[in-house]
Design an enzyme around this catalytic site. Sequence first.
Site, PDB file in Angstrom:
ATOM      1  N   SER A  12       0.843  -1.191   0.000  1.00 42.25           N
ATOM      2  CA  SER A  12       0.000   0.000   0.000  1.00 42.25           C
ATOM      3  C   SER A  12       0.876   1.237   0.000  1.00 42.25           C
ATOM      4  O   SER A  12       1.642   1.474   0.944  1.00 42.25           O
ATOM      5  CB  SER A  12      -0.905   0.015   1.232  1.00 42.25           C
ATOM      6  OG  SER A  12      -1.510   1.287   1.374  1.00 42.25           O
ATOM      7  N   HIS A  37      -1.100  -1.217  -4.443  1.00 45.10           N
ATOM      8  CA  HIS A  37      -2.394  -0.964  -3.835  1.00 45.10           C
ATOM      9  C   HIS A  37      -2.519   0.515  -3.489  1.00 45.10           C
ATOM     10  O   HIS A  37      -1.661   1.084  -2.811  1.00 45.10           O
ATOM     11  CB  HIS A  37      -2.546  -1.801  -2.563  1.00 45.10           C
ATOM     12  CG  HIS A  37      -3.898  -1.733  -1.922  1.00 45.10           C
ATOM     13  ND1 HIS A  37      -4.949  -2.511  -2.326  1.00 45.10           N
ATOM     14  CD2 HIS A  37      -4.363  -0.979  -0.891  1.00 45.10           C
ATOM     15  CE1 HIS A  37      -6.004  -2.255  -1.569  1.00 45.10           C
ATOM     16  NE2 HIS A  37      -5.673  -1.311  -0.702  1.00 45.10           N
ATOM     17  N   ASP A  39      -4.896   3.283  -1.695  1.00 44.92           N
ATOM     18  CA  ASP A  39      -6.000   3.494  -0.750  1.00 44.92           C
ATOM     19  C   ASP A  39      -6.585   4.888  -0.930  1.00 44.92           C
ATOM     20  O   ASP A  39      -5.922   5.891  -0.638  1.00 44.92           O
ATOM     21  CB  ASP A  39      -5.493   3.341   0.685  1.00 44.92           C
ATOM     22  CG  ASP A  39      -5.210   1.897   1.055  1.00 44.92           C
ATOM     23  OD1 ASP A  39      -6.109   1.063   0.865  1.00 44.92           O
ATOM     24  OD2 ASP A  39      -4.104   1.605   1.527  1.00 44.92           O
ATOM     25  N   MET A  41      -9.300   7.577   0.242  1.00 42.39           N
ATOM     26  CA  MET A  41     -10.111   7.890   1.423  1.00 42.39           C
ATOM     27  C   MET A  41     -10.682   9.296   1.299  1.00 42.39           C
ATOM     28  O   MET A  41     -10.030  10.192   0.755  1.00 42.39           O
ATOM     29  CB  MET A  41      -9.266   7.786   2.691  1.00 42.39           C
ATOM     30  CG  MET A  41      -8.562   6.453   2.854  1.00 42.39           C
ATOM     31  SD  MET A  41      -7.587   6.410   4.370  1.00 42.39           S
ATOM     32  CE  MET A  41      -6.731   4.847   4.170  1.00 42.39           C
ATOM     33  N   HIS A  70      -8.514   0.948  -4.148  1.00 47.68           N
ATOM     34  CA  HIS A  70      -9.495   0.635  -3.115  1.00 47.68           C
ATOM     35  C   HIS A  70     -10.216   1.918  -2.720  1.00 47.68           C
ATOM     36  O   HIS A  70      -9.632   2.789  -2.069  1.00 47.68           O
ATOM     37  CB  HIS A  70      -8.747   0.008  -1.929  1.00 47.68           C
ATOM     38  CG  HIS A  70      -9.594  -0.311  -0.751  1.00 47.68           C
ATOM     39  ND1 HIS A  70      -9.067  -0.566   0.493  1.00 47.68           N
ATOM     40  CD2 HIS A  70     -10.945  -0.409  -0.596  1.00 47.68           C
ATOM     41  CE1 HIS A  70     -10.034  -0.817   1.347  1.00 47.68           C
ATOM     42  NE2 HIS A  70     -11.183  -0.724   0.716  1.00 47.68           N
ATOM     43  N   MET A  72     -12.422   3.852  -0.540  1.00 46.93           N
ATOM     44  CA  MET A  72     -13.062   3.971   0.772  1.00 46.93           C
ATOM     45  C   MET A  72     -13.773   5.323   0.815  1.00 46.93           C
ATOM     46  O   MET A  72     -13.394   6.234   1.551  1.00 46.93           O
ATOM     47  CB  MET A  72     -12.012   3.836   1.878  1.00 46.93           C
ATOM     48  CG  MET A  72     -11.467   2.427   2.007  1.00 46.93           C
ATOM     49  SD  MET A  72     -10.033   2.307   3.111  1.00 46.93           S
ATOM     50  CE  MET A  72      -8.721   2.698   1.952  1.00 46.93           C
ATOM     51  N   MET A 141     -11.396  -6.580   5.096  1.00 43.87           N
ATOM     52  CA  MET A 141     -10.634  -5.647   5.924  1.00 43.87           C
ATOM     53  C   MET A 141     -10.366  -6.288   7.282  1.00 43.87           C
ATOM     54  O   MET A 141     -11.298  -6.693   7.983  1.00 43.87           O
ATOM     55  CB  MET A 141     -11.410  -4.348   6.108  1.00 43.87           C
ATOM     56  CG  MET A 141     -11.557  -3.503   4.847  1.00 43.87           C
ATOM     57  SD  MET A 141      -9.960  -2.994   4.137  1.00 43.87           S
ATOM     58  CE  MET A 141      -9.244  -2.062   5.509  1.00 43.87           C
ATOM     59  N   ASP A 177      -6.512  -6.850   3.954  1.00 42.61           N
ATOM     60  CA  ASP A 177      -5.856  -5.558   4.158  1.00 42.61           C
ATOM     61  C   ASP A 177      -5.969  -5.160   5.621  1.00 42.61           C
ATOM     62  O   ASP A 177      -7.075  -5.015   6.143  1.00 42.61           O
ATOM     63  CB  ASP A 177      -6.539  -4.506   3.269  1.00 42.61           C
ATOM     64  CG  ASP A 177      -5.873  -3.138   3.334  1.00 42.61           C
ATOM     65  OD1 ASP A 177      -4.940  -2.953   4.136  1.00 42.61           O
ATOM     66  OD2 ASP A 177      -6.304  -2.247   2.579  1.00 42.61           O
ATOM     67  N   GLY A 178      -4.797  -5.013   6.276  1.00 38.34           N
ATOM     68  CA  GLY A 178      -4.790  -4.530   7.648  1.00 38.34           C
ATOM     69  C   GLY A 178      -3.994  -5.425   8.570  1.00 38.34           C
ATOM     70  O   GLY A 178      -4.393  -6.567   8.826  1.00 38.34           O
ATOM     71  N   SER A 200       2.947  -0.635   6.266  1.00 33.59           N
ATOM     72  CA  SER A 200       4.122  -0.463   7.117  1.00 33.59           C
ATOM     73  C   SER A 200       5.004  -1.706   7.117  1.00 33.59           C
ATOM     74  O   SER A 200       6.234  -1.603   7.230  1.00 33.59           O
ATOM     75  CB  SER A 200       3.694  -0.120   8.551  1.00 33.59           C
ATOM     76  OG  SER A 200       2.803  -1.096   9.065  1.00 33.59           O
TER      77      SER A 200
END
Length: 233
Positions: A12, A37, A39, A41, A70, A72, A141, A177-178, A200
């Site tokens: 990500s 990926h 993200d 938001m 993705h 969101m 998720m 993811d997560g 991370s």
Amino acid sequence: MSFDRSIKIAPSILSADFANFGAEIRAIEAQGADWVHVDVMDGHFVPNLTFGPPAVKAFRPHVKTFMDVHLMIAPVDPYIEAYAEAGADMIVAHWEAGPHPHRTLQAIKAQGVKCGISLNPGTPASVISELLDLVDMVLVMSVNPGFGGQKFIPSSINKVRQVREMIGDREIHIQVDGGVDPSTVGSLVEAGADCFVAGSAVFKGGSVDKPEVYGQNIAAIRAAAEGALKAAQ
């Protein structure tokens, strides 16, 4: 993109150096990333703001693998065309983002890109039973969406298992993811997932000046995943 259930690592770029996205994307791909990926938001559906279509368009020339976007955001339908035109290879929308997820998935498919549906931790797997014939991927998720670096939610493993049973012999990827790292990925593979978003866990300790660290981090996740896959076969 031909279908296969081999392990795919999708870093990500939310965890990348925001001042150096092009170089970061090139670095993670050179170091073994299978997908990139992105993200997205909106500060409404989730408590953070990230990338609009112009940013995704700017990322596109640097991505040589597969760009997984993705969304969101809510409402999501008005923005699908813009993200497709920006260069997304796959667009993933949340089941929770609107009252008509079936229509949302139809809108994604109409753009000629791959199509995914995502489930928040508090949403049961059963809600997508009538949507599976429309999707190329289900994203489970394993943290509440909105921020990187959160702790993995263990109940996600059972949800992955439920989704895998629902999919049957359909050609549908299961992405998680997560909180994905070498300590969590094995259980997810055993449950049936094949694609793993890691922020991370990939970017920690590395940089465009030390890209080999990205490679080491990706390799550690892949080794744990493939070890679990081999044990399960």
